[in-house]
Design a protein around this motif. Sequence first.
Motif, PDB file in Angstrom:
ATOM      1  N   GLN A 298       3.032  -8.297  13.027  1.00 42.16           N
ATOM      2  CA  GLN A 298       3.262  -6.945  12.515  1.00 42.16           C
ATOM      3  C   GLN A 298       3.616  -6.924  11.031  1.00 42.16           C
ATOM      4  O   GLN A 298       3.932  -5.864  10.493  1.00 42.16           O
ATOM      5  N   LEU A 299       3.548  -8.068  10.383  1.00 43.89           N
ATOM      6  CA  LEU A 299       4.026  -8.156   9.009  1.00 43.89           C
ATOM      7  C   LEU A 299       3.190  -7.302   8.060  1.00 43.89           C
ATOM      8  O   LEU A 299       3.729  -6.628   7.173  1.00 43.89           O
ATOM      9  N   ARG A 300       1.874  -7.289   8.222  1.00 46.51           N
ATOM     10  CA  ARG A 300       1.016  -6.480   7.328  1.00 46.51           C
ATOM     11  C   ARG A 300       1.267  -4.987   7.554  1.00 46.51           C
ATOM     12  O   ARG A 300       1.251  -4.197   6.596  1.00 46.51           O
ATOM     13  N   ASP A 301       1.506  -4.591   8.799  1.00 48.60           N
ATOM     14  CA  ASP A 301       1.805  -3.182   9.071  1.00 48.60           C
ATOM     15  C   ASP A 301       3.120  -2.772   8.406  1.00 48.60           C
ATOM     16  O   ASP A 301       3.237  -1.671   7.849  1.00 48.60           O
ATOM     17  N   TYR A 302       4.096  -3.660   8.452  1.00 47.81           N
ATOM     18  CA  TYR A 302       5.384  -3.367   7.820  1.00 47.81           C
ATOM     19  C   TYR A 302       5.240  -3.234   6.306  1.00 47.81           C
ATOM     20  O   TYR A 302       5.834  -2.332   5.693  1.00 47.81           O
ATOM     21  N   CYS A 303       4.438  -4.087   5.702  1.00 45.58           N
ATOM     22  CA  CYS A 303       4.241  -4.023   4.253  1.00 45.58           C
ATOM     23  C   CYS A 303       3.539  -2.730   3.835  1.00 45.58           C
ATOM     24  O   CYS A 303       3.866  -2.148   2.785  1.00 45.58           O
TER      25      CYS A 303
ATOM     26  N   VAL B  69      12.380   3.708   5.834  1.00 43.90           N
ATOM     27  CA  VAL B  69      11.054   3.532   6.438  1.00 43.90           C
ATOM     28  C   VAL B  69      11.143   3.842   7.928  1.00 43.90           C
ATOM     29  O   VAL B  69      12.226   3.834   8.528  1.00 43.90           O
ATOM     30  N   ASN B  70       9.991   4.109   8.532  1.00 43.77           N
ATOM     31  CA  ASN B  70       9.913   4.364   9.971  1.00 43.77           C
ATOM     32  C   ASN B  70      10.023   3.066  10.758  1.00 43.77           C
ATOM     33  O   ASN B  70       9.904   1.964  10.215  1.00 43.77           O
ATOM     34  N   GLY B  71      10.200   3.225  12.062  1.00 38.54           N
ATOM     35  CA  GLY B  71      10.210   2.081  12.947  1.00 38.54           C
ATOM     36  C   GLY B  71       8.802   1.601  13.255  1.00 38.54           C
ATOM     37  O   GLY B  71       7.803   2.201  12.833  1.00 38.54           O
ATOM     38  N   PRO B  72       8.678   0.501  13.996  1.00 40.36           N
ATOM     39  CA  PRO B  72       7.345  -0.058  14.293  1.00 40.36           C
ATOM     40  C   PRO B  72       6.411   0.929  14.972  1.00 40.36           C
ATOM     41  O   PRO B  72       5.190   0.831  14.806  1.00 40.36           O
ATOM     42  N   GLN B  73       6.959   1.874  15.726  1.00 44.06           N
ATOM     43  CA  GLN B  73       6.085   2.822  16.429  1.00 44.06           C
ATOM     44  C   GLN B  73       5.406   3.786  15.468  1.00 44.06           C
ATOM     45  O   GLN B  73       4.388   4.406  15.828  1.00 44.06           O
ATOM     46  N   GLY B  74       5.905   3.916  14.226  1.00 42.75           N
ATOM     47  CA  GLY B  74       5.304   4.831  13.261  1.00 42.75           C
ATOM     48  C   GLY B  74       4.507   4.151  12.174  1.00 42.75           C
ATOM     49  O   GLY B  74       4.096   4.801  11.210  1.00 42.75           O
ATOM     50  N   TRP B  75       4.270   2.841  12.278  1.00 47.35           N
ATOM     51  CA  TRP B  75       3.521   2.111  11.251  1.00 47.35           C
ATOM     52  C   TRP B  75       2.014   2.269  11.464  1.00 47.35           C
ATOM     53  O   TRP B  75       1.524   2.277  12.608  1.00 47.35           O
ATOM     54  N   LYS B  76       1.303   2.334  10.368  1.00 47.02           N
ATOM     55  CA  LYS B  76      -0.157   2.325  10.431  1.00 47.02           C
ATOM     56  C   LYS B  76      -0.661   0.900  10.632  1.00 47.02           C
ATOM     57  O   LYS B  76      -0.067  -0.050  10.142  1.00 47.02           O
TER      58      LYS B  76
END
Length: 587
Positions: free
Chosen positions: A107-112, A476-483
Motif C-alpha cells: 500500500q506504500l504507493r497509494d499512501y504516497c 490525510v485519509n485512512g487506507p479506505q480513502g486512498w486512490k
Amino acid sequence: MTTNKNSDQKASHFSFLMMVRSETIKPNDKITLNTLKGQLQKKFEVGLSKAEGLQNELKKWAYEMSSGRAKCQAKKFEVGVSKQKVFRAKKMAYERVVGSYSQQYAQLRDYCMELKEKNPNTTVKIEVEPPEDPDSEERKFKRIYICLGPLKDGFKAGGRDFLGLDGCFLSGPYPGQILTAVGVDPNNGIYPLAYAVVESESKDSWKWFLDCLGDDLELFRNSNFTFISDRQKGVIPAIAENFPNAEHRFCLKHIYDNMKLSWRGKFYKEMLWKCATASTIQKFDKRMEEMKNHNLEAYEWLRKIPPQHWARSHFTGRAKSNILLNNLCEVLNRQLLDGRDKPIITCLEYIREYLMKRIVNVQKVQDKCDGPLTPSTAKIFKLIVRAAAKLKVEWNGSDLYQVTCPWGDQFVVNMSERICSCRKWELSGIPCTHAVASIWDQTNNGIDTGIPESYCLPVHWLTTWKEMYKFKINPVNGPQGWKKSDVPTTIIPPKPHPQIGRPPKKRKKSAAELADEMMKSKKLTKTGKSVTCKSCKQVGHNSRGCKSKKGGGSQQAGVAGHGDAAHGSQQAGVHGSQTTQSTPQAS
C-alpha cells in the motif's frame, strides 16, 4: 425420596467434576490475558469489537491480568491455551491495531499519492531493488524519501542555510534506518525538513538522500550550504562529492567522546571547548598552544582534525549560526522512538503526525510572544546589552569604532558593513557587545540608529519565526480513502532479519558514556575481570554454577559419613548433633 436422593447424587457429582476441571487449569501469570481476546470472542461468540475500540479493550484485559483476575477469567471461560496460540492471538490483535508489517509495503504507493494530494509541493521518491526477473510483478523495497511541501516552504522562509544530518535504527522485523535533515528556526529550535527510510547508513544511501535534498532546496555542486553531522563514515564522503563547496561541521560532542577514550579529565574537556568557541584564529592558536604545553600527544591528535570542521574561528559565517553540536537530530530521534518499531506506513504516519502537532504547539507559544526578537534571541541579547555597558568606545568620525574591554582587549567595529573584528556578529547574526556599545556611541553623537534589536539579522526576528510556521501540514485519509496506484508492479518488503530476544528500545551507549556513568555511581565495572569459585577455587565461574559442587556432592557426603563412622562412640556422642545438621547440607 428416591428422586431427591438421585438429584443430590447428580449435584454432588457435577460439583466434583467442576472442581476437578478447575484444578486442571494452570494459568501462567507471565502471559497477559489480553492476548486471548480474539480466541475467547470466537469461541463464545461474544462479538468482535470495532477497530477503534480494540485498543481500549486490550487495556481493560491487561488491567484484569495485573489486578489478579487471571485465574478467575480462566475458570469463567474454562479454557486452557498453549503459548503458541497466545502469541498468535497477540500478533493478530497487534496487527489489527497497528497494521501488518508485510502488507503495508503493497500500500506504500497509494499512501504516497494521498500524501502528495493533501499536501501540495510534497516530494516523495521510492526506490526498489533491481528485479532478478524483469517480467515479475513484484519489486523489493529499498528506500523512500519524503519532504513535505509545508516544511519545504517554511524552511525557505527561515532564510538560514543550515541543516543537521543523522540517522537512527528501525527496530521492526525488517532492516533499515531513518535518515533525517533538521534545520534551526529563529528561536533556536529544531525545524525538521526531510526524512527517509533506507536500507543502511552508508555512503550510497547518504548520496541518494543528499541528491533528493538538493533537488528540493535547489542546491548545486557549488552551493554554499552548511551541514553538521556526527562524523559518520558514510556522510563525510557523500557531502564532499555532492557539495564540494559546502561547509561541513563535526559535532563537538562526538569529537570529545573519541578524545576522552585516551585522555580523560576536566582539563581536556575545558580546553577542547575553549579551542572550539574561540571566535578568532589568533585566540584559537593561543588555546591550542596551551594544550600543546600540557600534553603533546593530545595536541597532535586534535590537530589531525581540520579546524574548519569544529572550531568557530575557522567557520565562514554563511550559516548565521555558531552551533557546535548536532543535538538537533538527537532531539528529533528521541521524539520518534515510539514509532520506529511500527510497520512502514504506520512509522511514516507517526513522523508526519508528530510534525503536524509540533507546528500547532509552536504557534501557541508564538501567540504569547511580543517584541521584535524571538524569546531565545531576546534572552541572549539581554546579556549582551548588560555586558556592553562596561566597554569604552572611540569613534574615528566615519563608520569605524574602536572598542576597549575592561581587561585591555581591543576590537574594531565597522557599522556600515556590520562586522566586528571579534567575528561574533558575523558568525551568529546577533550584534556583539562591541557592536552594541558602538550603537550607543552613535546615538550620543546624534546619529539616528533606531533600536539596537534592529541590527539583528532577520533570521532572529519574531516575524520571521511566525512566517516560518504559517505553513500547515494537512491531515490525510485512512487506507479506505486512498486512490489506487496505476503502477503495475507491487512492492514487497525487503529481506527480514531475525531478531533474538526482545527488540531494544534504548540506543546503545558508547564506551565513554558507560565510563561516565561508572564515575557518577562510584562503582567499578566487572567487564574484563574473571571470578573465582569459592567451592573449587577455580577461575571462570562462581559457586552457583560450579559443576564439581553439583556432580560430586553425593560422593563427598559418602566419604564424610564413612569417616564419621570410623571414629569411636565417644566422639559420636559428643559431635552427634553437629553431624546430624551438616549431613543434609552436604547431600
